[in-house]
Scaffold this active site. Structure first.
Site, PDB file in Angstrom:
ATOM      1  CB  THR A  16      36.210  57.980  26.785  1.00 34.38           C
ATOM      2  OG1 THR A  16      35.179  58.934  26.477  1.00 34.38           O
ATOM      3  CG2 THR A  16      36.903  57.579  25.496  1.00 34.38           C
ATOM      4  CB  VAL A  17      39.250  55.156  30.275  1.00 31.38           C
ATOM      5  CG1 VAL A  17      39.990  53.966  30.865  1.00 31.38           C
ATOM      6  CG2 VAL A  17      40.255  56.206  29.830  1.00 31.38           C
ATOM      7  CE  LYS A  37      31.052  61.057  23.108  1.00 31.25           C
ATOM      8  NZ  LYS A  37      31.172  60.796  24.552  1.00 31.25           N
ATOM      9  CG  ASP A  50      35.258  61.237  24.040  1.00 28.75           C
ATOM     10  OD1 ASP A  50      36.279  61.870  24.375  1.00 28.75           O
ATOM     11  OD2 ASP A  50      34.123  61.464  24.518  1.00 28.75           O
ATOM     12  N   GLY A 110      27.262  57.558  26.019  1.00 34.03           N
ATOM     13  CA  GLY A 110      26.547  58.800  26.223  1.00 34.03           C
ATOM     14  C   GLY A 110      27.478  59.974  26.453  1.00 34.03           C
ATOM     15  CB  ALA A 111      27.274  63.476  25.850  1.00 33.89           C
ATOM     16  N   PRO A 200      42.245  52.038  36.939  1.00 31.36           N
ATOM     17  CG  PRO A 200      44.286  50.985  37.251  1.00 31.36           C
ATOM     18  CD  PRO A 200      43.017  50.878  36.475  1.00 31.36           C
TER      19      PRO A 200
END
EC number: 6.3.3.3
Length: 238
Positions: A16-17, A37, A50, A110-111, A200
């Site tokens: 998600t990031v 999503k 998310d 995706g999940a 990061p």
């Protein structure tokens, strides 16, 4: 490229990031961005999922969630236990095509991993990517074991005739161990595709401006960033 599917090699890899970073760079470039999503699991109705994190980090993007299941399980299992409708790849593809008509970039998240099931027939986000004829970006973790899961994901993409544009490390540790440092060099070989970014760990807690700066540093020029894999790897001699 106007539609990009983002999959992980598993859960908690920073998918998600990574989606938020891709969206942030595109928004900063003046592009109209939508994030789709297909299945959100482990979040109850009314709770932020998310997509809320993506908007918080990336700014004004269109979001669409097709299904939401309260238990943190694979979508097919979560749907069965909840009695809620399943999501099908054709529905995912139709939603992405509709969003593509009014946006410059559609990101489909995706999940979990590539072959996590949407329904009892075994359909997955890979089937949605195939229906869309869309390229796939793989998000992997940095630590020991990532070469195997990344290679398996790459092999599954290849067998399904799907294009893998590259791999991003979604949660680079503040103090990388030996395996993580060596994986900077080995991941592209396992993925059969270039290393297109390193983000990061913990950047999801940053403010929007700080996050944009990190996204720019951490993603390839292919996405509008400045990331150079050789330059990044140089201090991390394996």
């Amino acid at each position: 490229m106007s539609v990009l599917v983002i999959t992980g090699t598993g859960t908690e890899v920073g998918k998600t990031v990574t989606v938020a970073a891709l969206a942030a760079l595109a928004v900063a470039d003046g592009r109209r961005v939508a994030v789709l999503k297909p299945a959100q699991t482990g979040v109850a109705d009314g709770e932020p999922g998310d997509l809320a994190d993506v908007v918080r980090l990336a700014g004004p993007v269109t979001t669409r969630e097709l299904r939401r299941y309260p238990e943190p399980l694979a979508p097919a299992t979560a749907a069965r236990r909840s009695g809620l409708p399943r999501v099908h790849p054709s529905e995912v593809a139709a939603a992405a095509v509709e969003l593509d008509e009014t946006h410059d970039l559609v990101l489909v998240e995706g999940a979990g991993g590539l072959l996590v099931r949407f329904d009892d027939e075994g359909t997955t986000i890979a089937d949605a990517a195939w229906a869309l004829n869309a390229p796939v970006l793989v998000v992997a973790h940095a630590a020991l074991g990532t070469l195997n899961t990344t290679a398996l994901t790459a092999e599954a993409l290849l067998r399904r005739g799907l294009e893998s544009v590259g791999v991003v490390i979604g949660r680079w540790p503040a103090e990388p161990d030996l395996a993580s440092r060596c994986n900077l060099l080995d991941l592209p070989e396992a993925a059969g595709a270039p290393l297109l970014g390193v983000l990061p760990d913990g950047v999801g807690g940053l403010g929007r401006d700080e996050f944009l700066a990190v996204a720019r540093d951490g993603l390839s020029p292919w996405f509008g960033g400045t990331f150079d894999p050789e330059k990044f790897a140089a201090p991390h001699v394996c």
